[in-house]
Design an enzyme around this catalytic site. Structure first.
Site, PDB file in Angstrom:
ATOM      1  N   LYS A  11       0.850  -1.207   0.000  1.00 41.77           N
ATOM      2  CA  LYS A  11       0.000   0.000   0.000  1.00 41.77           C
ATOM      3  C   LYS A  11       0.887   1.259   0.000  1.00 41.77           C
ATOM      4  O   LYS A  11       1.980   1.225  -0.547  1.00 41.77           O
ATOM      5  CB  LYS A  11      -0.968  -0.021   1.179  1.00 41.77           C
ATOM      6  CG  LYS A  11      -1.734  -1.333   1.294  1.00 41.77           C
ATOM      7  CD  LYS A  11      -2.911  -1.232   2.202  1.00 41.77           C
ATOM      8  CE  LYS A  11      -3.511  -2.614   2.410  1.00 41.77           C
ATOM      9  NZ  LYS A  11      -4.808  -2.570   3.057  1.00 41.77           N
ATOM     10  N   HIS A  95      -8.350  -3.427  -6.261  1.00 43.85           N
ATOM     11  CA  HIS A  95      -8.333  -3.484  -4.796  1.00 43.85           C
ATOM     12  C   HIS A  95      -9.493  -2.651  -4.258  1.00 43.85           C
ATOM     13  O   HIS A  95      -9.839  -1.616  -4.822  1.00 43.85           O
ATOM     14  CB  HIS A  95      -6.993  -2.961  -4.270  1.00 43.85           C
ATOM     15  CG  HIS A  95      -6.797  -3.247  -2.823  1.00 43.85           C
ATOM     16  ND1 HIS A  95      -7.378  -2.482  -1.839  1.00 43.85           N
ATOM     17  CD2 HIS A  95      -6.117  -4.237  -2.181  1.00 43.85           C
ATOM     18  CE1 HIS A  95      -7.056  -2.991  -0.658  1.00 43.85           C
ATOM     19  NE2 HIS A  95      -6.297  -4.052  -0.837  1.00 43.85           N
ATOM     20  N   GLU A 167     -11.137 -10.697  -1.173  1.00 43.77           N
ATOM     21  CA  GLU A 167     -10.828  -9.916   0.014  1.00 43.77           C
ATOM     22  C   GLU A 167     -12.114  -9.308   0.568  1.00 43.77           C
ATOM     23  O   GLU A 167     -12.580  -8.284   0.060  1.00 43.77           O
ATOM     24  CB  GLU A 167      -9.870  -8.775  -0.335  1.00 43.77           C
ATOM     25  CG  GLU A 167      -8.555  -9.240  -0.916  1.00 43.77           C
ATOM     26  CD  GLU A 167      -7.474  -8.199  -0.696  1.00 43.77           C
ATOM     27  OE1 GLU A 167      -6.534  -8.518   0.037  1.00 43.77           O
ATOM     28  OE2 GLU A 167      -7.588  -7.081  -1.213  1.00 43.77           O
ATOM     29  N   SER A 213      -6.590  -9.326   6.853  1.00 43.93           N
ATOM     30  CA  SER A 213      -6.026  -9.598   8.179  1.00 43.93           C
ATOM     31  C   SER A 213      -5.438 -11.002   8.290  1.00 43.93           C
ATOM     32  O   SER A 213      -5.562 -11.658   9.326  1.00 43.93           O
ATOM     33  CB  SER A 213      -7.072  -9.348   9.273  1.00 43.93           C
ATOM     34  OG  SER A 213      -7.484  -7.999   9.246  1.00 43.93           O
ATOM     35  N   GLY A 235      -1.033  -5.459   5.916  1.00 48.39           N
ATOM     36  CA  GLY A 235      -0.228  -5.059   7.078  1.00 48.39           C
ATOM     37  C   GLY A 235       0.932  -5.999   7.396  1.00 48.39           C
ATOM     38  O   GLY A 235       2.060  -5.542   7.635  1.00 48.39           O
TER      39      GLY A 235
HETATM   40  C1  PEP Z   1      -5.069  -5.871   1.558  1.00 43.81           C
HETATM   41  O1  PEP Z   1      -5.181  -4.665   1.622  1.00 43.81           O
HETATM   42  O2  PEP Z   1      -4.974  -6.408   0.443  1.00 43.81           O
HETATM   43  C2  PEP Z   1      -5.084  -6.642   2.793  1.00 43.81           C
HETATM   44  C3  PEP Z   1      -5.385  -7.915   2.755  1.00 43.81           C
HETATM   45  O3  PEP Z   1      -4.775  -5.957   3.938  1.00 43.81           O
HETATM   46  P1  PEP Z   1      -4.603  -6.565   5.437  1.00 43.81           P
HETATM   47  O4  PEP Z   1      -3.798  -7.818   5.305  1.00 43.81           O
HETATM   48  O5  PEP Z   1      -3.862  -5.493   6.183  1.00 43.81           O
HETATM   49  O6  PEP Z   1      -5.962  -6.810   5.956  1.00 43.81           O
END
Ligand code: PEP
Length: 250
Positions: A11, A95, A167, A213, A235
């Site tokens: 990101k 995304h 996602e 996550s 993250g």
């Molecule tokens: C993402 O933004 O593609 C993502 C999965 O973020 P996180 O792992 O932080 O939830």
């Protein structure tokens, strides 16, 4: 057969210097590990060329986005040919943060996917519902429409070049993860939608990643599911040890 893949999405994080250092660390760790999956890092545009110069071997490189035009008067945009010219091989498209904050709709995404493919980039195409859609039981319809509207203009040959990432928006960056059973249920559904259009062989060969996550503590349970072929990691991709904990979950 489809591949198992762990892809990081950095990101809008890290300066160039911090990013190159992190990439060097991840590169050393990935090449030292006997990874049972492909490993990719998707990084800010400014970092692509310098990071391409410090990675090697098993670690792949991608961008987080590309423009919906090839070239021209689009101040501030970065095109698919520009991304490809850095040595990157992948690009995240669709995304939820791009859909939500930058108004990316199916028409824009179809243009981006076409340009990515024309330029030899593998799109990592994201789909997923928001919390209110899940609570209303509409998550199956939402992801089906996102796939149909964004991708079903493609030939089977072009569709076969994609990686998909499911996602659930309510799980991104929130610490709330879909359970492994919730992930499997919708991944299997996504594969059936693909099979309905392109046939079972194409569906069976499509890698479908889970994102939201994902951490070293929950990755193994998610990746053990038959239709979960890896993860798109936000993250936890910013710390080498956490990212490798997920890579090593395979
Ligand atoms: C993402 O933004 O593609 C993502 C999965 O973020 P996180 O792992 O932080 O939830």
């Amino acid at each position: 057969m489809r591949k198992n893949i762990v892809a990081g999405n950095w990101k809008m994080n890290t300066t160039l210097q911090e990013g190159v250092k992190l990439a060097e660390e991840v590169n050393a760790a990935v090449n030292a590990a006997d990874a049972k999956c492909d490993v990719i890092i998707c990084v800010p545009f400014t970092h692509l060329a310098p990071i391409n110069g410090v990675i090697s071997g098993k670690l792949g490189l991608g961008a987080e986005n590309c423009a919906d035009h090839k070239s021209g008067a689009y101040t501030g945009e970065v095109s698919a040919p520009m991304v490809a010219s850095t040595g990157a091989k992948y690009v995240i498209l669709g995304h939820s943060e791009r859909r939500q904050y930058y108004g990316e709709n199916a028409e824009i995404l179809r243009a981006k996917v076409a340009l990515a493919l024309e330029n030899g980039l593998t799109p990592i195409f994201c789909i997923g519902e928001v919390l209110s859609e899940r609570e209303a039981g509409k998550h199956f319809d939402v992801v089906k429409s996102q796939i149909e509207d964004g991708l079903f203009n493609l030939s089977a040959e072009d569709f076969s070049k994609l990686i998909l990432a499911y996602e659930p928006v309510w799980a991104i960056g929130t610490g709330k993860t879909a359970t492994a059973d919730q992930a499997e249920e919708i991944h299997a559904f996504i594969r059936s939608v693909i099979a309905g259009k392109y046939g079972q062989e194409v569906a069976d060969n499509t890698s479908i990643l889970y994102g939201g996550s994902c951490k070293p503590t929950n990755a193994a349970e998610l990746f053990a599911k038959p239709d979960v072929d890896g993860g798109l990691i936000g993250g936890a991709s910013l710390k080498c040890a956490d990212f490798m904990g997920i890579v090593n979950a395979f």
